[in-house]
Design a protein around this motif. Sequence first.
Motif, PDB file in Angstrom:
ATOM      1  N   SER E 220       0.890  -1.170   0.214  1.00 38.71           N
ATOM      2  CA  SER E 220      -0.012   0.006  -0.023  1.00 38.71           C
ATOM      3  C   SER E 220       0.856   1.207   0.089  1.00 38.71           C
ATOM      4  CB  SER E 220      -0.932  -0.202   1.174  1.00 38.71           C
ATOM      5  OG  SER E 220      -0.109   0.039   2.404  1.00 38.71           O
TER       6      SER E 220
ATOM      7  N   ARG F 174      -1.052 -12.164   5.169  1.00 39.47           N
ATOM      8  CA  ARG F 174      -1.237 -10.677   4.698  1.00 39.47           C
ATOM      9  C   ARG F 174      -2.173 -10.083   5.729  1.00 39.47           C
ATOM     10  NH1 ARG F 174      -2.610 -10.624  -0.814  1.00 39.47           N
ATOM     11  NH2 ARG F 174      -2.229 -12.653  -1.030  1.00 39.47           N
ATOM     12  N   ASN F 178      -1.064  -6.822   8.421  1.00 36.62           N
ATOM     13  CA  ASN F 178      -1.751  -5.409   8.579  1.00 36.62           C
ATOM     14  C   ASN F 178      -2.280  -5.320   9.754  1.00 36.62           C
ATOM     15  OD1 ASN F 178      -1.053  -4.849   6.103  1.00 36.62           O
ATOM     16  ND2 ASN F 178      -3.102  -4.970   5.020  1.00 36.62           N
ATOM     17  N   GLN F 181       0.175  -3.610  12.215  1.00 32.63           N
ATOM     18  CA  GLN F 181       1.035  -2.359  11.983  1.00 32.63           C
ATOM     19  C   GLN F 181       1.332  -1.558  13.199  1.00 32.63           C
ATOM     20  OE1 GLN F 181       1.519  -0.915   8.744  1.00 32.63           O
ATOM     21  NE2 GLN F 181       1.232  -3.113   8.299  1.00 32.63           N
ATOM     22  N   SER F 218       3.015  -2.204   4.328  1.00 32.73           N
ATOM     23  CA  SER F 218       1.784  -2.823   4.568  1.00 32.73           C
ATOM     24  C   SER F 218       0.903  -3.089   3.293  1.00 32.73           C
ATOM     25  CB  SER F 218       0.814  -1.664   5.375  1.00 32.73           C
ATOM     26  OG  SER F 218       0.653  -0.563   4.445  1.00 32.73           O
ATOM     27  N   PRO F 222      -6.081  -6.217   2.020  1.00 31.39           N
ATOM     28  CA  PRO F 222      -6.651  -7.169   3.167  1.00 31.39           C
ATOM     29  C   PRO F 222      -7.879  -7.440   2.686  1.00 31.39           C
ATOM     30  CG  PRO F 222      -6.387  -5.276   4.072  1.00 31.39           C
ATOM     31  CD  PRO F 222      -5.673  -5.004   2.574  1.00 31.39           C
TER      32      PRO F 222
END
Lengths: 230, 230, 230, 230, 230, 230
Positions: E220, F174, F178, F181, F218, F222
């Motif tokens: 991202s 994944r 995320n 983070q 990131s 998602p």
Amino acid sequence: MFKHDKQLLHEVRVDASNPNYAAMLQEQLGGPQGELKAALQYLSQSFRIKDPAIKDLFLDIASEELSHMEMVATTVNMLNGHKLDAHNATVGNIEAHVLSGLTPMLTNASGQLWTAAYVNETGDLAADILSNIAAEQRAKVVYEYLHRQINDKGVRETIDFLLNREEAHNTMFREAFNKIQDTGSLKDWGVTKDSKLYFNLSTPGGQYFNADNPQPASFSNPNPQNPSQH
Amino acid sequence: MFKHDKQLLHEVRVDASNPNYAAMLQEQLGGPQGELKAALQYLSQSFRIKDPAIKDLFLDIASEELSHMEMVATTVNMLNGHKLDAHNATVGNIEAHVLSGLTPMLTNASGQLWTAAYVNETGDLAADILSNIAAEQRAKVVYEYLHRQINDKGVRETIDFLLNREEAHNTMFREAFNKIQDTGSLKDWGVTKDSKLYFNLSTPGGQYFNADNPQPASFSNPNPQNPSQH
Amino acid sequence: MFKHDKQLLHEVRVDASNPNYAAMLQEQLGGPQGELKAALQYLSQSFRIKDPAIKDLFLDIASEELSHMEMVATTVNMLNGHKLDAHNATVGNIEAHVLSGLTPMLTNASGQLWTAAYVNETGDLAADILSNIAAEQRAKVVYEYLHRQINDKGVRETIDFLLNREEAHNTMFREAFNKIQDTGSLKDWGVTKDSKLYFNLSTPGGQYFNADNPQPASFSNPNPQNPSQH
Amino acid sequence: MFKHDKQLLHEVRVDASNPNYAAMLQEQLGGPQGELKAALQYLSQSFRIKDPAIKDLFLDIASEELSHMEMVATTVNMLNGHKLDAHNATVGNIEAHVLSGLTPMLTNASGQLWTAAYVNETGDLAADILSNIAAEQRAKVVYEYLHRQINDKGVRETIDFLLNREEAHNTMFREAFNKIQDTGSLKDWGVTKDSKLYFNLSTPGGQYFNADNPQPASFSNPNPQNPSQH
Amino acid sequence: MFKHDKQLLHEVRVDASNPNYAAMLQEQLGGPQGELKAALQYLSQSFRIKDPAIKDLFLDIASEELSHMEMVATTVNMLNGHKLDAHNATVGNIEAHVLSGLTPMLTNASGQLWTAAYVNETGDLAADILSNIAAEQRAKVVYEYLHRQINDKGVRETIDFLLNREEAHNTMFREAFNKIQDTGSLKDWGVTKDSKLYFNLSTPGGQYFNADNPQPASFSNPNPQNPSQH
Amino acid sequence: MFKHDKQLLHEVRVDASNPNYAAMLQEQLGGPQGELKAALQYLSQSFRIKDPAIKDLFLDIASEELSHMEMVATTVNMLNGHKLDAHNATVGNIEAHVLSGLTPMLTNASGQLWTAAYVNETGDLAADILSNIAAEQRAKVVYEYLHRQINDKGVRETIDFLLNREEAHNTMFREAFNKIQDTGSLKDWGVTKDSKLYFNLSTPGGQYFNADNPQPASFSNPNPQNPSQH
């Protein structure tokens, strides 16, 4: 001290060179059930053994396995022939053709380098002798596999000799094992309830064996009489 | 198919963190006589076994060894504590402090990475079961060594449990071995004169053992009765 | 054929047990410049050698290195003493205390398992003898390092003996090298312009050496006369 | 600091793709006598060298060996062609077809992963230079073996270049060796009677070589004059 | 072609010798998350890359990692000091004191020899770049662990530089990844129902994540704009 | 605790025995991108994870990978057929024919023994999850390579299932990434100027990527919503 006699323990011959079978036979030179492993396992274990009879046995067999290694290597060398030609060596590892100039190597049939990870030693006679009995049985099995895949009479005679020697070692190690009952890791066997339980963790499937009456290992067929000491 | 239950096979605890002993206990997580080796050896061997009772036994024990591995790893994790400090971890390998952030690793006590060279499998039941009996005896020995060098009661209880389980497996594998007499590599034993010879290659020293009457292995102490199938 | 004599090639003794130095001395048992490597390198190379004098030399030295390995292992065994105590063995690998029950092992000082990757063999006499000369020089260096870090008189005497034997082997291999001039990979040296170039790829820095006049290696100091054959 | 120039040290080409020969040539990319080993051995040794001329030599050659590695890898890549087809790659390892998508790998011809066990470094210049001279001779031998087994003209030109460069390095290392006489492990040679003995341990066989007059190594054919420093 | 500049990419210094920390820092020279691994992974992968921008990126970073390796080795060399004394080097491997004469080695902190098993290469750009992003993140973590365990300001500055460079590489690899969307193994993602299932095999425990809407990875946070080509 | 269910996670079948393809498929049993590696990596990492949702995810997938390993091994076993015949097994390693009696082994397609060097674990969730995402992508790639080289419908169905499962795991990892983070090694990213530099060390070639605006990773895709906990 080790001394070398240029006469082989048992003469070897091959009917014809056979580079593919040379690669296959490498398994017993530099593989996990091979002669180098056996020699170095018994030798390593012997360094701390105090019982003179058992120490002598380990060193007799270690020396013989080194001598077997020499027989296997000599046979591999003959089978490798005289021509570098990896394109006609399509079975197993090709190091003889690109690296060693047709000299036998300390690898298995597929090229994995020999590693001391193959060697088991614990400083406990019971564990070490059981390791050796198992090693001899595995060595026999590999020789059986190799025997089935070759017609060369010279090679078959050598394999037959080596296979029978592994049986002899197996027998002798069992005798030694029975002599050390009630010592080392054979003592204090089965003293807690945990040593008698069965955990049935794979299903479906019953409990076909048990540990209800735990006792340390002993073999049922030792040779009935021992020779006098020479 | 493997399923995981977050409950440990047997609860573990430690009285206090102990980074040095964490390194030592790594031996049974990622060393040659450790739980990962046992689990993967029995699982690998099981893939070609046809006898359903023996296949079930191998998978029961393989699953248990995986569960033991989880117990050992959980204990190592507790012993590693919460502080990266290699300067105070002067016994054995220091990977927990520089590489894994105190997570247990697949190495032995001195940092050698686990290798499949530890795993023996031959496709022959007699050889494989003898390998497993020897492996269980060696695992017992290593647990004895580790037990002697720790006072932490929690750790000692865990080691005691694991040690006794190795005895149980040893007992069960011997039962299975006696069931397969006259099969595979146990057949055709001692058929040539070579299988009866003794080569006295280490001198001075006599011949304290012999192979005059070679017979394949069998154990003298199987459990007298088998349980009915569940 | 290998035969074993229980008398060591040269007697060894230690003044006192010393677990830390035991771990250090493991370097010459199971390390890359150690005795096992030397023995197996020369033995492996010998399998295809045809020149009888050189083959005899390789086998004489291989047997001696095996005997050196036995001396080193016996010394390590004495140094390991009689007490499992990894917490007081803070230098080098701790396998003696957790795995081998104080038996010497086929690892280096830090626990790396011996591997056949240490062994060089090419089937070319010039390359193999140069490999051996280099191996003997490296072995000498490691013995020097070990000698400096021990006061135990018994150990120092053993190291002194072994160090001097590596010098003797080095000398003998150089003699053998000079005997095989103009053979194998020593032939056809420097036939293209590429063999005379210098690529100055690291800067700043000049060209302090050159290859203007390429010739195969030969040693300036062979022994002046050879003994008659025994 | 290392810098990369996308131009190869010496251009390479192949007449045709040849997956089997690609596997064979892997030997000099990721094998014990290959370019990666040479580069990393010389680079590792250089880290502690103080003599600026010798340090420069080691780094010049290390950089060149890295550049050779790139040439070998580029050639392997061309030989691998464009089609995954392990069934037509019957010589040597098949990792290009199942793992790396035809990318060259850090393995030898038979699939053994590159290991730092191939690298010798001792911190002693005499031992290190002798190691390097031996390594260059072995590399030459392997290139000879590979040259004999390929007709592709492009490949032969590349091998011819690389083989001649190993000769040049060999020559230069010998010059450097002669420059360091009477230093490090070349000192104090032959000071005890043990350094002059011959143990005749393999029989039958005489004593064809001796160590009566032990002296450290020196080479008889250094280049007569050195270039001025640039 | 590789060229070497004797100036380091970034100068290094240490406040004082520290043999124990030298052993610890070996982790980033010869360990699985170290600089040699990074350099050889990116270089190996680059051999078959066709996209010139990505190939250039891989070679820029591979060259930098080689240069990092040189920085780490130079620092280890300084930390090793000038005295062979394994008895005072009680943290990690002792090879510097018994084998390498204080020269940095291609091993990790505990003495495991570097192996190409650390290197991942697949011939698929998406898989290779993800491997590299993960490798950079792991390298950062190990530098953080090492940073916490040293007070030497010189060493901390070097680690700080290297750690930040791993972040830069991580960022650049993510940019490259986003550029190759819809290529190679990122195509045909989630085409069968099997790619959307969750197997809840560890209990107790719920299903906290799912794969209902499978899509290939993309990051991202690419850099918003690319620089013009220089 | 691990429990085994004799039903496979997904049934497997082969249309015909195929010893060469058996060797090839070994890659995903005992190779670096294979199922054993995945299972042991996720299991090892899980030992220190505290977040219960992520720990559950790791253990769910570890258990599934063990179950995949069983599927691959069962398929290899079927492909090996019933005849020891290394001479007709000319692709890849021949251990099934000389060592294991046709039992699947813990090696890759070319015979390299499985090693824990394949396993990455850092104790940092961000680094570990990125390692796992990369591992799943690589596993997918290897299955694609294997899929292309076999026509057997049974085998293709199994590979198709396994390949899609790797995609599902990739997706789930994944999502987990995320979720974490701003934790662990994702914190304090890009705080010095060094994290923004580009070193253009390979020439000719421009700077096609940059690190001007460094941010931790990131993923952009998602799954939009998480399922409720079961």
